[in-house]
Write a protein that holds these residues in place. Structure first.
Motif, PDB file in Angstrom:
ATOM      1  N   LYS A 178      25.525  18.899  -9.597  1.00  0.00           N
ATOM      2  CA  LYS A 178      26.442  17.933 -10.220  1.00  0.00           C
ATOM      3  C   LYS A 178      26.161  16.509  -9.731  1.00  0.00           C
ATOM      4  CE  LYS A 178      30.205  21.273 -10.805  1.00  0.00           C
ATOM      5  NZ  LYS A 178      31.443  21.807 -10.179  1.00  0.00           N
ATOM      6  N   GLU A 179      25.940  16.361  -8.427  1.00  0.00           N
ATOM      7  CA  GLU A 179      25.682  15.025  -7.855  1.00  0.00           C
ATOM      8  C   GLU A 179      24.437  14.380  -8.467  1.00  0.00           C
ATOM      9  OE1 GLU A 179      25.319  15.734  -3.679  1.00  0.00           O
ATOM     10  OE2 GLU A 179      27.451  16.258  -3.461  1.00  0.00           O
ATOM     11  N   ASN A 180      23.493  15.212  -8.864  1.00  0.00           N
ATOM     12  CA  ASN A 180      22.240  14.708  -9.412  1.00  0.00           C
ATOM     13  C   ASN A 180      22.168  14.776 -10.944  1.00  0.00           C
ATOM     14  OD1 ASN A 180      20.325  14.039  -7.029  1.00  0.00           O
ATOM     15  ND2 ASN A 180      21.295  15.969  -6.423  1.00  0.00           N
ATOM     16  N   GLY A 181      23.319  15.069 -11.554  1.00  0.00           N
ATOM     17  CA  GLY A 181      23.400  15.069 -13.017  1.00  0.00           C
ATOM     18  C   GLY A 181      22.533  16.117 -13.686  1.00  0.00           C
ATOM     19  N   ILE A 182      22.348  17.253 -13.020  1.00  0.00           N
ATOM     20  CA  ILE A 182      21.501  18.320 -13.562  1.00  0.00           C
ATOM     21  C   ILE A 182      22.375  19.392 -14.198  1.00  0.00           C
ATOM     22  CG2 ILE A 182      19.794  20.101 -12.997  1.00  0.00           C
ATOM     23  CD1 ILE A 182      19.004  18.292 -10.582  1.00  0.00           C
ATOM     24  N   GLU A 183      22.137  19.644 -15.466  1.00  0.00           N
ATOM     25  CA  GLU A 183      22.899  20.666 -16.182  1.00  0.00           C
ATOM     26  C   GLU A 183      22.549  22.050 -15.649  1.00  0.00           C
ATOM     27  OE1 GLU A 183      23.096  20.615 -20.481  1.00  0.00           O
ATOM     28  OE2 GLU A 183      22.414  18.539 -20.455  1.00  0.00           O
ATOM     29  N   TYR A 184      23.521  22.957 -15.704  1.00  0.00           N
ATOM     30  CA  TYR A 184      23.278  24.342 -15.308  1.00  0.00           C
ATOM     31  C   TYR A 184      24.374  25.206 -15.907  1.00  0.00           C
ATOM     32  CZ  TYR A 184      27.215  23.973 -12.089  1.00  0.00           C
ATOM     33  OH  TYR A 184      28.475  23.807 -11.574  1.00  0.00           O
TER      34      TYR A 184
END
Length: 201
Positions: A178-184
Protein backbone atom coordinates in the motif's frame (compact mmCIF):
# COMPACT_ATOMS: atom_id res chain seq x y z
CA UNK A 1 1.23 -28.02 8.49
CA UNK A 2 2.58 -25.38 6.11
CA UNK A 3 1.02 -21.95 6.67
CA UNK A 4 1.68 -19.26 4.05
CA UNK A 5 0.50 -15.79 3.16
CA UNK A 6 -0.31 -15.65 -0.56
CA UNK A 7 -0.88 -12.27 -2.23
CA UNK A 8 -1.47 -12.01 -5.94
CA UNK A 9 0.06 -9.21 -8.02
CA UNK A 10 -2.04 -8.12 -11.03
CA UNK A 11 0.62 -7.86 -13.72
CA UNK A 12 4.30 -7.78 -14.74
CA UNK A 13 4.59 -4.09 -13.83
CA UNK A 14 3.57 -4.71 -10.20
CA UNK A 15 5.94 -7.69 -10.05
CA UNK A 16 8.78 -5.54 -11.38
CA UNK A 17 8.06 -2.82 -8.78
CA UNK A 18 8.18 -5.35 -5.95
CA UNK A 19 11.45 -6.99 -6.97
CA UNK A 20 13.05 -3.57 -7.57
CA UNK A 21 12.06 -2.32 -4.12
CA UNK A 22 13.19 -5.55 -2.48
CA UNK A 23 16.46 -5.84 -4.43
CA UNK A 24 18.68 -4.79 -1.48
CA UNK A 25 17.29 -7.79 0.45
CA UNK A 26 17.68 -10.38 -2.33
CA UNK A 27 19.11 -13.75 -1.23
CA UNK A 28 18.73 -15.99 -4.28
CA UNK A 29 16.60 -16.74 -7.33
CA UNK A 30 15.51 -20.26 -8.26
CA UNK A 31 14.24 -21.52 -11.58
CA UNK A 32 11.79 -24.28 -10.74
CA UNK A 33 10.01 -26.87 -12.83
CA UNK A 34 6.93 -28.34 -11.15
CA UNK A 35 5.51 -31.63 -12.45
CA UNK A 36 2.50 -33.45 -11.00
CA UNK A 37 1.36 -37.06 -10.83
CA UNK A 38 -1.65 -39.08 -9.77
CA UNK A 39 -2.64 -42.71 -9.64
CA UNK A 40 -4.12 -44.07 -12.86
CA UNK A 41 -7.52 -44.19 -11.14
CA UNK A 42 -7.24 -40.63 -9.76
CA UNK A 43 -6.62 -41.88 -6.22
CA UNK A 44 -4.83 -38.72 -5.05
CA UNK A 45 -7.00 -36.02 -6.59
CA UNK A 46 -10.16 -37.75 -5.38
CA UNK A 47 -8.86 -37.24 -1.82
CA UNK A 48 -7.56 -33.69 -2.44
CA UNK A 49 -3.93 -34.78 -2.36
CA UNK A 50 -1.19 -33.62 -4.73
CA UNK A 51 2.05 -35.41 -5.62
CA UNK A 52 4.74 -33.16 -7.12
CA UNK A 53 8.30 -33.41 -8.36
CA UNK A 54 10.05 -30.05 -8.28
CA UNK A 55 13.33 -29.57 -10.13
CA UNK A 56 15.59 -26.64 -9.22
CA UNK A 57 17.99 -24.71 -11.43
CA UNK A 58 18.47 -27.14 -14.32
CA UNK A 59 18.30 -30.28 -12.19
CA UNK A 60 20.71 -29.25 -9.43
CA UNK A 61 18.08 -30.54 -6.99
CA UNK A 62 14.83 -32.51 -7.10
CA UNK A 63 12.25 -32.59 -4.30
CA UNK A 64 9.25 -34.93 -4.13
CA UNK A 65 6.33 -33.59 -2.10
CA UNK A 66 2.91 -34.76 -1.04
CA UNK A 67 0.34 -32.11 -0.13
CA UNK A 68 -3.14 -32.62 1.23
CA UNK A 69 -6.20 -30.93 2.74
CA UNK A 70 -5.31 -27.50 1.39
CA UNK A 71 -7.41 -24.54 2.58
CA UNK A 72 -6.91 -20.99 1.26
CA UNK A 73 -8.89 -18.22 2.98
CA UNK A 74 -8.29 -14.45 2.92
CA UNK A 75 -4.82 -14.86 1.45
CA UNK A 76 -3.66 -17.43 4.03
CA UNK A 77 -2.99 -20.99 2.87
CA UNK A 78 -2.88 -23.97 5.22
CA UNK A 79 -1.83 -27.32 3.80
CA UNK A 80 -0.41 -30.57 5.11
CA UNK A 81 2.95 -31.03 3.36
CA UNK A 82 5.58 -33.74 3.43
CA UNK A 83 8.69 -33.56 1.27
CA UNK A 84 12.09 -35.15 0.70
CA UNK A 85 14.97 -34.88 -1.73
CA UNK A 86 15.18 -37.28 -4.64
CA UNK A 87 18.07 -37.92 -6.99
CA UNK A 88 17.43 -35.58 -9.97
CA UNK A 89 18.34 -38.31 -12.48
CA UNK A 90 15.75 -40.65 -10.93
CA UNK A 91 13.25 -37.80 -10.95
CA UNK A 92 13.77 -37.20 -14.68
CA UNK A 93 13.42 -40.92 -15.37
CA UNK A 94 10.05 -40.82 -13.59
CA UNK A 95 8.93 -37.81 -15.62
CA UNK A 96 9.69 -39.76 -18.80
CA UNK A 97 8.02 -42.93 -17.44
CA UNK A 98 5.66 -42.17 -14.53
CA UNK A 99 5.20 -45.88 -13.83
CA UNK A 100 8.77 -45.87 -12.46
CA UNK A 101 7.58 -43.86 -9.43
CA UNK A 102 6.32 -47.10 -7.93
CA UNK A 103 9.82 -48.59 -7.78
CA UNK A 104 11.67 -45.53 -6.40
CA UNK A 105 12.95 -45.91 -2.83
CA UNK A 106 11.19 -43.02 -1.11
CA UNK A 107 9.37 -42.50 2.17
CA UNK A 108 6.79 -40.27 0.48
CA UNK A 109 6.11 -42.65 -2.41
CA UNK A 110 5.72 -45.43 0.14
CA UNK A 111 3.07 -43.26 1.85
CA UNK A 112 1.29 -42.78 -1.48
CA UNK A 113 1.14 -46.54 -1.93
CA UNK A 114 0.07 -47.30 1.65
CA UNK A 115 -2.31 -44.40 2.35
CA UNK A 116 -3.83 -43.82 -1.09
CA UNK A 117 -3.63 -47.31 -2.57
CA UNK A 118 -1.68 -46.37 -5.69
CA UNK A 119 -0.32 -49.59 -7.15
CA UNK A 120 3.46 -49.85 -7.43
CA UNK A 121 3.31 -51.40 -10.90
CA UNK A 122 2.18 -48.99 -13.61
CA UNK A 123 0.13 -47.18 -10.99
CA UNK A 124 1.06 -43.60 -11.89
CA UNK A 125 0.20 -41.09 -14.58
CA UNK A 126 1.79 -37.72 -15.32
CA UNK A 127 -0.47 -34.65 -15.20
CA UNK A 128 1.98 -32.12 -16.69
CA UNK A 129 3.12 -28.98 -14.92
CA UNK A 130 4.54 -25.48 -15.14
CA UNK A 131 7.67 -23.41 -14.59
CA UNK A 132 8.30 -20.85 -11.88
CA UNK A 133 10.94 -18.19 -11.28
CA UNK A 134 11.16 -17.64 -7.52
CA UNK A 135 13.08 -14.67 -6.11
CA UNK A 136 13.78 -14.99 -2.38
CA UNK A 137 14.26 -12.05 0.02
CA UNK A 138 15.04 -11.71 3.74
CA UNK A 139 13.09 -8.59 4.70
CA UNK A 140 11.87 -7.26 8.07
CA UNK A 141 12.36 -10.67 9.67
CA UNK A 142 10.30 -12.35 6.95
CA UNK A 143 11.32 -14.64 4.13
CA UNK A 144 9.47 -13.37 1.05
CA UNK A 145 9.22 -15.48 -2.10
CA UNK A 146 8.16 -13.49 -5.16
CA UNK A 147 6.97 -15.80 -7.93
CA UNK A 148 6.58 -15.43 -11.67
CA UNK A 149 4.69 -18.59 -12.63
CA UNK A 150 4.74 -19.58 -16.27
CA UNK A 151 1.64 -21.52 -17.31
CA UNK A 152 0.97 -22.52 -20.92
CA UNK A 153 -2.05 -20.16 -20.82
CA UNK A 154 -0.46 -17.13 -19.13
CA UNK A 155 1.77 -15.81 -16.36
CA UNK A 156 0.81 -15.42 -12.70
CA UNK A 157 2.59 -13.15 -10.21
CA UNK A 158 2.44 -13.82 -6.49
CA UNK A 159 4.12 -13.08 -3.17
CA UNK A 160 4.36 -15.97 -0.70
CA UNK A 161 5.53 -15.81 2.90
CA UNK A 162 5.60 -18.82 5.22
CA UNK A 163 4.99 -17.74 8.80
CA UNK A 164 3.88 -18.98 12.21
CA UNK A 165 2.02 -15.65 12.49
CA UNK A 166 0.33 -15.38 9.09
CA UNK A 167 -1.99 -12.51 10.01
CA UNK A 168 0.93 -10.46 11.32
CA UNK A 169 3.07 -11.23 8.27
CA UNK A 170 0.18 -10.42 5.95
CA UNK A 171 -0.31 -7.05 7.62
CA UNK A 172 3.40 -6.15 7.19
CA UNK A 173 3.45 -7.14 3.51
CA UNK A 174 0.13 -5.41 2.78
CA UNK A 175 1.39 -2.19 4.40
CA UNK A 176 4.52 -2.35 2.21
CA UNK A 177 2.43 -2.77 -0.95
CA UNK A 178 0.00 0.00 0.00
CA UNK A 179 2.80 2.45 0.91
CA UNK A 180 4.31 1.93 -2.53
CA UNK A 181 1.03 2.12 -4.44
CA UNK A 182 1.24 -1.48 -5.66
CA UNK A 183 -2.04 -3.20 -6.42
CA UNK A 184 -2.63 -6.69 -5.04
CA UNK A 185 -5.37 -9.10 -4.07
CA UNK A 186 -5.67 -12.19 -1.90
CA UNK A 187 -4.84 -15.35 -3.83
CA UNK A 188 -7.95 -17.49 -4.11
CA UNK A 189 -6.52 -20.69 -5.60
CA UNK A 190 -3.27 -22.64 -5.42
CA UNK A 191 -0.97 -22.71 -8.42
CA UNK A 192 -1.88 -26.36 -8.93
CA UNK A 193 -5.62 -25.55 -8.94
CA UNK A 194 -4.99 -22.78 -11.49
CA UNK A 195 -2.93 -25.19 -13.61
CA UNK A 196 -5.76 -27.74 -13.53
CA UNK A 197 -8.37 -25.11 -14.43
CA UNK A 198 -6.45 -24.16 -17.59
CA UNK A 199 -6.93 -20.42 -17.11
CA UNK A 200 -5.74 -17.55 -14.96
CA UNK A 201 -8.14 -16.50 -12.20
Amino acid sequence: MEVEVKLRLPNAQAHSQVITLLSPFHIKTHRQENLFFDGVAGELLSLRAVLRLRFYDNDVRCVVSLKGKAVLVNGVSRVEEDEEDLDPKKGRDCVAKPELLGSVESRILRRVKEEFGVAAEKGYVGLGGFGNVRSVYEWKGLKLEVDETLFAFGTLYEIECESSDPEGAKRVVEDFLKENGIEYSYSQASKFAIFRSGKLP
